[in-house]
Design a protein around this motif. Structure first.
Motif, PDB file in Angstrom:
ATOM      1  N   LYS A  35       0.804  -1.046   0.137  1.00  0.00           N
ATOM      2  CA  LYS A  35      -0.141  -0.032  -0.158  1.00  0.00           C
ATOM      3  C   LYS A  35       0.978   1.339  -0.048  1.00  0.00           C
ATOM      4  CE  LYS A  35      -4.034  -2.017   2.603  1.00  0.00           C
ATOM      5  NZ  LYS A  35      -4.760  -1.726   3.674  1.00  0.00           N
ATOM      6  N   LEU A  36       0.299   2.220  -0.355  1.00  0.00           N
ATOM      7  CA  LEU A  36       0.890   3.791  -0.394  1.00  0.00           C
ATOM      8  C   LEU A  36       0.093   4.444   0.504  1.00  0.00           C
ATOM      9  CD1 LEU A  36       2.977   5.506  -1.524  1.00  0.00           C
ATOM     10  CD2 LEU A  36       1.760   5.990  -3.244  1.00  0.00           C
ATOM     11  N   TYR A  37       0.636   4.969   1.331  1.00  0.00           N
ATOM     12  CA  TYR A  37      -0.204   5.949   2.347  1.00  0.00           C
ATOM     13  C   TYR A  37       0.182   7.424   1.904  1.00  0.00           C
ATOM     14  CZ  TYR A  37      -0.331   1.561   4.675  1.00  0.00           C
ATOM     15  OH  TYR A  37      -0.375   0.310   5.134  1.00  0.00           O
ATOM     16  N   CYS A  48       3.550  11.155   1.553  1.00  0.00           N
ATOM     17  CA  CYS A  48       3.055  10.020   0.847  1.00  0.00           C
ATOM     18  C   CYS A  48       4.292   8.971   1.118  1.00  0.00           C
ATOM     19  CB  CYS A  48       2.682  10.062  -0.622  1.00  0.00           C
ATOM     20  SG  CYS A  48       1.199  11.004  -0.968  1.00  0.00           S
ATOM     21  N   SER A  49       4.256   7.601   1.414  1.00  0.00           N
ATOM     22  CA  SER A  49       4.924   6.827   1.776  1.00  0.00           C
ATOM     23  C   SER A  49       4.423   5.423   1.795  1.00  0.00           C
ATOM     24  CB  SER A  49       5.637   7.110   3.388  1.00  0.00           C
ATOM     25  OG  SER A  49       6.535   5.994   3.606  1.00  0.00           O
ATOM     26  N   ASP A  50       5.470   4.296   1.429  1.00  0.00           N
ATOM     27  CA  ASP A  50       4.837   3.049   1.515  1.00  0.00           C
ATOM     28  C   ASP A  50       5.000   2.362   3.152  1.00  0.00           C
ATOM     29  OD1 ASP A  50       7.398   2.879   1.934  1.00  0.00           O
ATOM     30  OD2 ASP A  50       7.797   1.461   0.328  1.00  0.00           O
ATOM     31  N   ARG A  61      -5.915   9.818   6.340  1.00  0.00           N
ATOM     32  CA  ARG A  61      -5.136   9.467   5.378  1.00  0.00           C
ATOM     33  C   ARG A  61      -5.981   8.737   4.208  1.00  0.00           C
ATOM     34  NH1 ARG A  61      -4.377   5.748   9.478  1.00  0.00           N
ATOM     35  NH2 ARG A  61      -4.812   3.449   8.983  1.00  0.00           N
ATOM     36  N   GLN A  62      -5.305   8.691   3.066  1.00  0.00           N
ATOM     37  CA  GLN A  62      -5.980   8.063   2.085  1.00  0.00           C
ATOM     38  C   GLN A  62      -4.923   6.832   1.751  1.00  0.00           C
ATOM     39  OE1 GLN A  62      -5.982  11.018  -0.885  1.00  0.00           O
ATOM     40  NE2 GLN A  62      -8.163  11.233  -0.595  1.00  0.00           N
ATOM     41  N   GLU A  63      -5.202   5.728   1.278  1.00  0.00           N
ATOM     42  CA  GLU A  63      -4.514   4.607   0.973  1.00  0.00           C
ATOM     43  C   GLU A  63      -4.599   4.054  -0.280  1.00  0.00           C
ATOM     44  OE1 GLU A  63      -5.670   1.265   3.814  1.00  0.00           O
ATOM     45  OE2 GLU A  63      -4.897   2.404   5.720  1.00  0.00           O
ATOM     46  N   LEU A  70      -4.512   2.727  -7.878  1.00  0.00           N
ATOM     47  CA  LEU A  70      -5.987   3.009  -7.242  1.00  0.00           C
ATOM     48  C   LEU A  70      -6.095   3.282  -6.007  1.00  0.00           C
ATOM     49  CD1 LEU A  70      -7.488   0.421  -9.695  1.00  0.00           C
ATOM     50  CD2 LEU A  70      -7.286   2.754 -10.047  1.00  0.00           C
ATOM     51  N   ARG A  71      -7.223   3.903  -5.638  1.00  0.00           N
ATOM     52  CA  ARG A  71      -7.285   4.487  -4.202  1.00  0.00           C
ATOM     53  C   ARG A  71      -8.074   3.211  -3.511  1.00  0.00           C
ATOM     54  NH1 ARG A  71     -10.093  10.035  -2.112  1.00  0.00           N
ATOM     55  NH2 ARG A  71     -11.901   8.898  -3.065  1.00  0.00           N
TER      56      ARG A  71
END
Length: 231
Positions: A35-37, A48-50, A61-63, A70-71
């Motif tokens: 995932k990317l946060y 943003c970071s993994d 946050r968004q993942e 894709l979100r």
């Protein structure tokens, strides 16, 4: 020399396996665990970071799927202790309000089926009104008695001072005690009178709701003031 049937079959199976291998590789689902946060840090900057650092765990946050971009989810920030308490209070209040509405519905149904007239309904409140009225009478009597006794004690103490005599400590203590008791009774009297006013409002509202449910008009004297507490 004729070929061995077993060898021929084995060769065919190996050829089919070789053809199927690319297809299986294409149908294998991609690894979607990474995932990317993305979140706003303490300075309001977008980050943003993994990996999600401990200080960002409670942040909104968004993942995103690291492979497809894709979100996948949007996580709201964790509530503070005060916000959790407010939310719990709101939920509890909503539950109480729902229970009150259900109680009112049942009460109204019982009111329609049990009481055939306003007089029958009024009699339900008679006992409560009698208790409050008696409390008011008792408080009025106690206030009068304490006021008279205090006035007598103050008069005696005043006469001693006018005569140049010192008011005894016990007498001064009795005066303070009697004054405290008088104030307490005055507070009780005011509280009982407020209860009576609230009861009058409840009676009027209940009767008005009864008439509404029954579809009947209010009597000509319904607008009159309710019975006042005893003087």
């Amino acid at each position: 020399m004729r070929p061995n049937p077993s060898t021929a079959v084995a060769g065919m199976l190996l050829a089919l396996a070789a053809l199927a291998a690319p297809a299986l590789a294409q149908n294998k689902p991609a690894d979607t665990g990474k995932k990317l946060y993305c979140w706003d840090n303490a300075r309001g900057e977008r980050t943003c970071s993994d990996t999600l650092p401990p200080e960002a765990v409670n942040s909104a946050r968004q993942e995103f799927n690291a492979r497809s971009g894709l979100r996948g989810a949007e996580v709201q920030r964790a509530l503070t202790a005060e916000e959790r308490a407010d939310a719990e209070l709101a939920a509890a209040q909503a539950q109480v309000d729902a229970a009150a509405a259900e109680t009112r519905r049942r009460t109204e149904q019982a009111m329609l089926s049990t009481y055939g007239s306003e007089d029958a309904l009024r009699r339900v409140f008679n006992e409560r009104a009698a208790i409050v009225d008696n409390n008011i009478k008792t408080a009025i009597y106690n206030v009068g008695s304490l006021r008279e006794a205090l006035a007598t004690q103050l008069s005696v103490a005043g006469d001693r001072e006018l005569a140049g005599q010192k008011v005894a400590d016990k007498q001064a203590g009795d005066i303070r005690q009697r004054h405290t008791e008088l104030l307490a009774q005055l507070r009780l009297q005011a509280a009982f009178e407020q209860q009576r006013k609230a009861l009058d409002v409840e009676i009027a509202e209940t009767l008005a709701r009864y008439r509404e449910l029954k579809g009947i008009a209010a009597p000509a004297d319904a607008a009159g003031a309710p019975a006042s507490p005893p003087g």
